[in-house]
Structures are given as structure tokens and as C-alpha cells.
Design a protein around this motif. Structure first.
Motif, mmCIF file in Angstrom:
data_model
loop_
_atom_site.group_PDB
_atom_site.id
_atom_site.type_symbol
_atom_site.label_atom_id
_atom_site.label_comp_id
_atom_site.label_asym_id
_atom_site.label_seq_id
_atom_site.Cartn_x
_atom_site.Cartn_y
_atom_site.Cartn_z
ATOM 1 N N GLU A 84 0.672 -1.114 0.121
ATOM 2 C CA GLU A 84 0.030 -0.154 0.070
ATOM 3 C C GLU A 84 0.765 1.017 -0.530
ATOM 4 N N ASP A 85 2.373 1.044 0.485
ATOM 5 C CA ASP A 85 3.418 2.045 0.757
ATOM 6 C C ASP A 85 3.376 2.713 -0.505
ATOM 7 N N LYS A 86 4.297 1.531 -0.827
ATOM 8 C CA LYS A 86 4.523 1.300 -2.387
ATOM 9 C C LYS A 86 3.650 2.224 -3.701
ATOM 10 N N ILE A 87 2.237 1.818 -3.295
ATOM 11 C CA ILE A 87 1.447 1.665 -4.152
ATOM 12 C C ILE A 87 1.736 3.925 -3.968
ATOM 13 N N GLN A 88 1.297 3.958 -2.299
ATOM 14 C CA GLN A 88 0.937 5.208 -2.900
ATOM 15 C C GLN A 88 1.933 6.509 -3.349
ATOM 16 N N ALA A 89 3.319 6.050 -2.474
ATOM 17 C CA ALA A 89 4.093 6.241 -3.645
ATOM 18 C C ALA A 89 3.972 6.224 -4.741
ATOM 19 N N LEU A 90 4.141 5.163 -5.815
ATOM 20 C CA LEU A 90 3.979 5.587 -6.566
ATOM 21 C C LEU A 90 3.192 6.343 -7.675
ATOM 22 N N LEU A 91 1.832 6.383 -6.618
ATOM 23 C CA LEU A 91 0.471 7.555 -7.274
ATOM 24 C C LEU A 91 1.183 9.066 -6.849
ATOM 25 N N ASN A 92 2.011 9.232 -6.284
ATOM 26 C CA ASN A 92 2.396 10.291 -5.967
ATOM 27 C C ASN A 92 3.011 11.135 -6.431
ATOM 28 N N GLU A 93 4.518 10.133 -7.129
ATOM 29 C CA GLU A 93 5.216 10.148 -8.402
ATOM 30 C C GLU A 93 4.878 10.642 -9.686
ATOM 31 N N LEU A 94 3.350 9.925 -9.627
ATOM 32 C CA LEU A 94 2.609 10.149 -10.876
ATOM 33 C C LEU A 94 2.244 11.079 -11.250
ATOM 34 N N VAL A 95 1.773 11.739 -9.842
ATOM 35 C CA VAL A 95 1.016 13.490 -9.291
ATOM 36 C C VAL A 95 1.467 13.850 -10.301
ATOM 37 N N ILE A 96 2.474 13.925 -9.110
ATOM 38 C CA ILE A 96 4.323 15.366 -9.298
ATOM 39 C C ILE A 96 4.522 15.281 -11.042
ATOM 40 N N LYS A 97 4.114 13.846 -11.357
ATOM 41 C CA LYS A 97 4.772 13.873 -13.103
ATOM 42 C C LYS A 97 3.782 15.251 -13.715
ATOM 43 N N GLU A 98 2.068 14.726 -13.126
ATOM 44 C CA GLU A 98 1.407 14.945 -14.486
ATOM 45 C C GLU A 98 1.610 16.606 -14.854
ATOM 46 N N VAL A 99 1.491 16.875 -13.122
ATOM 47 C CA VAL A 99 1.710 18.608 -12.687
ATOM 48 C C VAL A 99 2.811 19.491 -13.302
ATOM 49 N N SER A 100 4.199 18.392 -13.246
ATOM 50 C CA SER A 100 4.575 18.939 -13.602
ATOM 51 C C SER A 100 4.484 19.351 -15.731
ATOM 52 N N ASP A 101 4.166 18.088 -16.078
ATOM 53 C CA ASP A 101 4.389 18.507 -17.091
ATOM 54 C C ASP A 101 3.043 19.079 -17.938
ATOM 55 N N SER A 102 2.062 20.128 -17.167
ATOM 56 C CA SER A 102 1.271 20.653 -17.033
ATOM 57 C C SER A 102 1.759 22.061 -17.180
ATOM 58 N N ASN A 103 2.324 22.243 -15.707
ATOM 59 C CA ASN A 103 3.071 23.052 -15.781
ATOM 60 C C ASN A 103 4.335 23.520 -17.150
ATOM 61 N N ASP A 104 4.985 22.511 -17.818
ATOM 62 C CA ASP A 104 5.541 22.524 -18.463
ATOM 63 C C ASP A 104 5.215 23.053 -19.918
ATOM 64 N N LYS A 105 3.694 22.763 -20.234
ATOM 65 C CA LYS A 105 3.255 23.012 -21.218
ATOM 66 C C LYS A 105 2.127 23.904 -21.529
ATOM 67 N N GLU A 106 2.193 24.606 -19.726
ATOM 68 C CA GLU A 106 1.678 26.148 -20.100
ATOM 69 C C GLU A 106 3.007 27.006 -20.182
ATOM 70 N N GLN A 107 3.740 27.190 -19.977
ATOM 71 C CA GLN A 107 4.885 28.045 -20.130
ATOM 72 C C GLN A 107 5.231 27.956 -21.350
ATOM 73 N N LYS A 108 5.496 26.560 -21.827
ATOM 74 C CA LYS A 108 5.358 27.136 -23.578
ATOM 75 C C LYS A 108 4.003 28.161 -24.366
#
Length: 108
Positions: A84-108
């Protein structure tokens, strides 16, 4: 560690002491009510013998409880928590990656 904690909690609960004390007083009452059938020496030895037998039975019960104590449930609970902790950590990484990707798209 788990078995030691479990057995120590079981011993500290006093259930075996209550079991032995109940048997002692029951044998004392038995020999008192049947005093005309037994001599005082027989009563004394009977009470001591019954108390020792009950103490031995309580030790056997404790050893059986400890030997039959299953660690499978604890292992499954630990693995579930770890996964459960491992899955939660992976989900957190995915959310962080999606947020950073969306910020990169907005900046372009």
C-alpha cells in the motif's frame, strides 16, 4: 518479537493465575465438604497435588498457544501495508509528474 510480545501479554493478563487460583479454591472447598472421607494429611496432599497439576496444565496450554500462534496473518498484514505504501508513493510520483508536465505545457 511478535510471539514474545503476545506471550508476555498473555502471561501479564493473569488468566493463568486466575485459573490456578480457581482450581485451588475449588479443591479446598471439595476437601472441606468431604472432610469425613479424607484425613487432614490426604487433604493437604490433595490440594497441593491439584494445584501443581493445574500449574502444569496452564504451562502446557501456554506453550500450545505459543506454538500454534500463526505469523501468517502478521506477515500478510505487513506485506499489505508495504504494498500500500509503495503504491501510494508511485501514485504521488505520477501526480507530481503530471503536474510538472502540465506546467511545462502552460509555460510553452
Amino acid at each position: 518479537m511478535v510471539i514474545e510480545r503476545f506471550s508476555q501479554g498473555l502471561v501479564n493478563s493473569g488468566i493463568f493465575k486466575v485459573y490456578i487460583a480457581t482450581g485451588f479454591f475449588a479443591s479446598l472447598i471439595f476437601f472441606t465438604l468431604n472432610a469425613e472421607l479424607f484425613t487432614p494429611l490426604e487433604m493437604l496432599f490433595g490440594i497441593i497435588f491439584i494445584t501443581l497439576v493445574l500449574k502444569a496444565l496452564s504451562n502446557v496450554m501456554l506453550s500450545l498457544i505459543i506454538s500454534l500462534f500463526s505469523l501468517d496473518n502478521k506477515r500478510e498484514e505487513f506485506e499489505f501495508k508495504y504494498n500500500e505504501d509503495k503504491i501510494q508513493a508511485l501514485l504521488n510520483e505520477l501526480v507530481i509528474k503530471e503536474v510538472s508536465d502540465s506546467n511545462d505545457k502552460e509555460q510553452k
